[in-house]
Design an enzyme around this catalytic site. Structure first.
Site, PDB file in Angstrom:
ATOM      1  N   GLU A  83       0.807  -1.234  -0.021  1.00  0.00           N
ATOM      2  CA  GLU A  83      -0.031   0.035  -0.040  1.00  0.00           C
ATOM      3  C   GLU A  83       0.963   1.125  -0.082  1.00  0.00           C
ATOM      4  OE1 GLU A  83      -3.578   0.661   0.399  1.00  0.00           O
ATOM      5  OE2 GLU A  83      -3.235  -1.455  -0.799  1.00  0.00           O
ATOM      6  N   TYR A  92      -4.603   4.572   6.010  1.00  0.00           N
ATOM      7  CA  TYR A  92      -3.685   3.294   6.449  1.00  0.00           C
ATOM      8  C   TYR A  92      -2.414   3.421   6.105  1.00  0.00           C
ATOM      9  CZ  TYR A  92      -2.109  -1.568   5.993  1.00  0.00           C
ATOM     10  OH  TYR A  92      -1.341  -2.714   5.895  1.00  0.00           O
TER      11      TYR A  92
HETATM   12  P1  NAP Z   1      -5.113  -8.892  10.782  1.00  0.00           P
HETATM   13  O1  NAP Z   1      -5.567 -10.213  10.469  1.00  0.00           O
HETATM   14  O2  NAP Z   1      -6.017  -7.923  10.585  1.00  0.00           O
HETATM   15  O3  NAP Z   1      -4.552  -8.887  12.122  1.00  0.00           O
HETATM   16  C1  NAP Z   1      -4.274  -7.640  13.008  1.00  0.00           C
HETATM   17  C2  NAP Z   1      -3.762  -8.039  14.223  1.00  0.00           C
HETATM   18  O4  NAP Z   1      -3.409  -6.755  14.800  1.00  0.00           O
HETATM   19  C3  NAP Z   1      -4.747  -8.733  15.061  1.00  0.00           C
HETATM   20  O5  NAP Z   1      -4.091  -9.461  15.720  1.00  0.00           O
HETATM   21  C4  NAP Z   1      -5.249  -7.651  16.037  1.00  0.00           C
HETATM   22  O6  NAP Z   1      -5.871  -8.144  17.101  1.00  0.00           O
HETATM   23  C5  NAP Z   1      -3.950  -6.661  16.194  1.00  0.00           C
HETATM   24  N1  NAP Z   1      -4.379  -5.508  16.647  1.00  0.00           N
HETATM   25  C6  NAP Z   1      -5.085  -4.506  15.873  1.00  0.00           C
HETATM   26  N2  NAP Z   1      -5.179  -3.386  16.727  1.00  0.00           N
HETATM   27  C7  NAP Z   1      -4.506  -3.460  17.727  1.00  0.00           C
HETATM   28  C8  NAP Z   1      -3.964  -2.672  18.858  1.00  0.00           C
HETATM   29  N3  NAP Z   1      -4.384  -1.236  18.985  1.00  0.00           N
HETATM   30  N4  NAP Z   1      -3.147  -3.140  19.695  1.00  0.00           N
HETATM   31  C9  NAP Z   1      -2.690  -4.512  19.713  1.00  0.00           C
HETATM   32  N5  NAP Z   1      -2.957  -5.345  18.731  1.00  0.00           N
HETATM   33  C10 NAP Z   1      -4.005  -4.949  17.615  1.00  0.00           C
HETATM   34  O7  NAP Z   1      -3.800  -8.556   9.795  1.00  0.00           O
HETATM   35  P2  NAP Z   1      -2.871  -9.708   9.070  1.00  0.00           P
HETATM   36  O8  NAP Z   1      -3.444  -9.794   7.521  1.00  0.00           O
HETATM   37  O9  NAP Z   1      -2.421 -10.841   9.717  1.00  0.00           O
HETATM   38  O10 NAP Z   1      -1.402  -8.541   8.566  1.00  0.00           O
HETATM   39  C11 NAP Z   1      -0.493  -8.355   9.695  1.00  0.00           C
HETATM   40  C12 NAP Z   1       0.129  -6.956   9.399  1.00  0.00           C
HETATM   41  O11 NAP Z   1       0.781  -7.118   8.079  1.00  0.00           O
HETATM   42  C13 NAP Z   1      -0.484  -5.941   9.579  1.00  0.00           C
HETATM   43  O12 NAP Z   1       0.290  -5.105  10.189  1.00  0.00           O
HETATM   44  C14 NAP Z   1      -1.070  -5.521   8.309  1.00  0.00           C
HETATM   45  O13 NAP Z   1      -1.174  -4.177   8.153  1.00  0.00           O
HETATM   46  C15 NAP Z   1       0.389  -5.947   7.398  1.00  0.00           C
HETATM   47  N6  NAP Z   1       0.210  -6.536   6.074  1.00  0.00           N
HETATM   48  C16 NAP Z   1      -0.795  -7.319   5.583  1.00  0.00           C
HETATM   49  C17 NAP Z   1      -0.763  -7.706   4.471  1.00  0.00           C
HETATM   50  C18 NAP Z   1      -1.728  -8.770   4.030  1.00  0.00           C
HETATM   51  O14 NAP Z   1      -2.067  -8.839   2.806  1.00  0.00           O
HETATM   52  N7  NAP Z   1      -2.393  -9.451   4.882  1.00  0.00           N
HETATM   53  C19 NAP Z   1      -0.067  -6.957   3.463  1.00  0.00           C
HETATM   54  C20 NAP Z   1       1.037  -6.170   3.852  1.00  0.00           C
HETATM   55  C21 NAP Z   1       0.955  -5.887   5.001  1.00  0.00           C
HETATM   56  P3  NAP Z   1      -7.400  -8.576  17.298  1.00  0.00           P
HETATM   57  O15 NAP Z   1      -7.534  -9.919  16.844  1.00  0.00           O
HETATM   58  O16 NAP Z   1      -7.765  -8.195  18.595  1.00  0.00           O
HETATM   59  O17 NAP Z   1      -8.172  -7.566  16.218  1.00  0.00           O
HETATM   60  N1  GDD Z   2     -12.359  -5.568   1.374  1.00  0.00           N
HETATM   61  C1  GDD Z   2     -13.132  -5.209   0.177  1.00  0.00           C
HETATM   62  N2  GDD Z   2     -14.286  -5.598   0.028  1.00  0.00           N
HETATM   63  N3  GDD Z   2     -12.596  -4.887  -0.763  1.00  0.00           N
HETATM   64  C2  GDD Z   2     -13.148  -4.775  -1.970  1.00  0.00           C
HETATM   65  C3  GDD Z   2     -14.692  -5.342  -1.884  1.00  0.00           C
HETATM   66  C4  GDD Z   2     -15.300  -5.667  -0.956  1.00  0.00           C
HETATM   67  O1  GDD Z   2     -16.435  -5.843  -0.969  1.00  0.00           O
HETATM   68  N4  GDD Z   2     -15.030  -5.198  -3.513  1.00  0.00           N
HETATM   69  C5  GDD Z   2     -13.961  -4.729  -4.198  1.00  0.00           C
HETATM   70  N5  GDD Z   2     -12.736  -4.559  -3.147  1.00  0.00           N
HETATM   71  C6  GDD Z   2     -11.254  -4.264  -3.691  1.00  0.00           C
HETATM   72  C7  GDD Z   2     -11.002  -3.180  -2.822  1.00  0.00           C
HETATM   73  O2  GDD Z   2     -11.456  -1.976  -3.273  1.00  0.00           O
HETATM   74  C8  GDD Z   2      -9.731  -3.109  -3.343  1.00  0.00           C
HETATM   75  O3  GDD Z   2      -9.038  -2.574  -4.471  1.00  0.00           O
HETATM   76  C9  GDD Z   2      -9.222  -4.744  -3.129  1.00  0.00           C
HETATM   77  O4  GDD Z   2     -10.452  -5.361  -3.473  1.00  0.00           O
HETATM   78  C10 GDD Z   2      -8.568  -5.162  -2.346  1.00  0.00           C
HETATM   79  O5  GDD Z   2      -9.085  -5.052  -0.907  1.00  0.00           O
HETATM   80  P1  GDD Z   2      -8.755  -5.782   0.501  1.00  0.00           P
HETATM   81  O6  GDD Z   2      -8.887  -7.234   0.062  1.00  0.00           O
HETATM   82  O7  GDD Z   2      -9.642  -5.277   1.339  1.00  0.00           O
HETATM   83  O8  GDD Z   2      -7.147  -5.517   0.462  1.00  0.00           O
HETATM   84  P2  GDD Z   2      -6.389  -4.276   0.281  1.00  0.00           P
HETATM   85  O9  GDD Z   2      -5.268  -4.386  -0.850  1.00  0.00           O
HETATM   86  O10 GDD Z   2      -7.069  -3.024   0.500  1.00  0.00           O
HETATM   87  O11 GDD Z   2      -5.409  -4.227   1.723  1.00  0.00           O
HETATM   88  C11 GDD Z   2      -4.913  -5.577   2.007  1.00  0.00           C
HETATM   89  O12 GDD Z   2      -3.531  -5.798   1.501  1.00  0.00           O
HETATM   90  C12 GDD Z   2      -2.408  -4.526   1.820  1.00  0.00           C
HETATM   91  C13 GDD Z   2      -1.540  -5.060   1.192  1.00  0.00           C
HETATM   92  O13 GDD Z   2      -1.356  -4.476  -0.118  1.00  0.00           O
HETATM   93  C14 GDD Z   2      -4.779  -5.603   3.722  1.00  0.00           C
HETATM   94  O14 GDD Z   2      -4.360  -6.799   4.128  1.00  0.00           O
HETATM   95  C15 GDD Z   2      -3.621  -4.330   4.003  1.00  0.00           C
HETATM   96  O15 GDD Z   2      -3.354  -4.652   5.498  1.00  0.00           O
HETATM   97  C16 GDD Z   2      -2.373  -4.577   3.380  1.00  0.00           C
HETATM   98  O16 GDD Z   2      -1.460  -3.731   3.836  1.00  0.00           O
END
Ligand code: NAP
Ligand code: GDD
Length: 345
Positions: free
Chosen positions: A132, A154
């Site tokens: 992002e 974010y």
């Molecule tokens: P996730 O499933 O949304 O998990 C987020 C975690 O953060 C949960 O354990 C949540 O706790 C905890 N959290 C939220 N607010 C908090 C607070 N105020 N204090 C302490 N803990 C808190 O996210 P994820 O997909 O595992 O992603 C892990 C990390 O990688 C995040 O930082 C995300 O932004 C980053 N990231 C994710 C992706 C992706 O595609 N998944 C890509 C790039 C970066 P609760 O369970 O209590 O809500």
């Molecule tokens: N969530 C969501 N819900 N997204 C939708 C929907 C819907 O109903 N319909 C379309 N989308 C589109 C969003 O507008 C976005 O362009 C794309 O699907 C992906 O949305 P998300 O799955 O919410 O992921 P993200 O790319 O915005 O963010 C995730 O990936 C990031 C890494 O690139 C999150 O995990 C972030 O925490 C992470 O940093």
């Protein structure tokens, strides 16, 4: 025995990382929030060292907004490795909660880095940075050299955390890395991220429990990988001679529409698309029923049209490569959601 501290342990990545570290014999400490109902479903199976008898999981209450609590935890645990995964991680919701998202994602990271520097400066730190950061990128694919142009609260908060991580590395010599991870998914993905919403709803439609998938921007394209592959990269980043920042991605680009069509195909539905923009819908070719409709409430004020990563540096320096790519990812997620739906019936 190595000791790791994971913030965000109850999330998707936290749970896979816990599994990986326990299997490697780590003592894993995790920070969990106090919630009115338990939010530890993803890590429950590992509690009590069920993965590896030598591994150990210890949970502590905490919050990224509570500086004193973080400082006390770092002083008490004194980990060898810290993985900062805690985040308000939903991009769409960050437009509704910009201040909270900034407090957790930006200042929370600063609070943690500062506590590490004071109590265990030798600890190796991983910061969960994100694709992002590239936002409306000037070039494709994106590498570690691509200019950051974040376009959501974010992403702006994560940009601050990225640079603070670099700053603590440069100023205090801390071993601190940014993993610039592209989207990664799994059956443990939160239910309001697009991939999981699709696989869960399509499984329900196939089981007769739902009629239609209501969705936002289907033109959006992402580089979607598999979460267990991506947490392996986090660990590898902390095992190097020198701390650095790495892009982690699959190098494949697919649209939300493609994700829907593939998920539907898994349950034997062929989708015919009709209309455009807000009136576009997906029709099940065999029944003639409308199973996909656009709902404007899922559109964001600004969206990223497309992000595609180039993980050449990670492959060269960490020996990291994704094992699962798009087609297999959709299958893994559909298989799990179809099985979960059958269990409920
Ligand atoms: P996730 O499933 O949304 O998990 C987020 C975690 O953060 C949960 O354990 C949540 O706790 C905890 N959290 C939220 N607010 C908090 C607070 N105020 N204090 C302490 N803990 C808190 O996210 P994820 O997909 O595992 O992603 C892990 C990390 O990688 C995040 O930082 C995300 O932004 C980053 N990231 C994710 C992706 C992706 O595609 N998944 C890509 C790039 C970066 P609760 O369970 O209590 O809500
Ligand atoms: N969530 C969501 N819900 N997204 C939708 C929907 C819907 O109903 N319909 C379309 N989308 C589109 C969003 O507008 C976005 O362009 C794309 O699907 C992906 O949305 P998300 O799955 O919410 O992921 P993200 O790319 O915005 O963010 C995730 O990936 C990031 C890494 O690139 C999150 O995990 C972030 O925490 C992470 O940093």
């Amino acid at each position: 025995m190595k000791r790791a501290l994971i913030t965000g342990i109850s999330g998707q990545d936290g749970s896979y990382l816990t599994e990986l570290l326990l299997a490697k014999g780590y003592e894993v400490h995790g920070i969990v929030r106090r919630t009115s109902s338990f939010s530890r479903g993803r890590i429950d199976p590992f509690y009590g060292a069920k993965v590896d008898p030598s591994g150990k999981l210890v949970l502590h209450y905490g919050d990224m907004g509570d500086e004193k609590n973080l400082r006390k935890l770092l002083e008490k645990v004194r980990p060898d490795e810290v993985y900062n995964l805690a985040s308000q991680s939903h991009v769409g919701i960050s437009f509704e909660m910009p201040e909270y998202s900034t407090d957790v994602n930006a200042l929370g990271t600063l609070r943690l880095l500062d506590a590490i520097n004071d109590y265990c400066p030798e600890a190796r730190c991983y910061q969960a940075s994100t694709s992002e950061l590239f936002g409306s990128a000037d070039e494709s694919p994106q590498t570690e050299q691509t200019r950051f142009r974040p376009n959501s609260p974010y992403a702006v908060a994560k940009l601050y955390a990225y640079w603070m991580t670099v700053n603590y590395r440069q100023t205090y010599g801390m071993y601190a890395c940014n993993g610039i991870l592209f989207n990664h998914e799994s059956p443990r993905r939160g239910e309001n991220f697009v991939t999981r919403k699709i696989t869960q709803t399509v499984a329900r439609i196939a089981a007769g429990e739902a009629d239609c998938l209501y969705i936002g921007n289907m033109d959006a394209q992402r580089d979607w990988g598999y979460a267990p592959d991506f947490v392996r990269a986090m660990w590898l980043m902390l095992q190097q001679e020198k701390a650095d920042d790495y892009v982690i991605a699959t190098g494949e680009l697919h649209s939300v529409r493609e994700f829907i069509a593939k998920s539907c195909a898994y349950v034997g539905m062929r989708i015919e698309w009709s209309g455009e923009g807000m009136t576009e819908c997906g029709i099940d070719a065999s029944s003639g029923k409308t199973v996909v409709q656009v709902d404007p409430k899922y559109y964001r004020p600004i969206d990223i049209d497309s992000v595609l990563g180039d993980a050449t540096k990670a492959e060269r320096e960490l020996g990291w490569k994704p094992e699962v790519k798009f087609d297999q990812l959709v299958e893994i997620m559909m298989e799990a959601d179809v099985a979960a739906t059958q269990k409920v019936q």
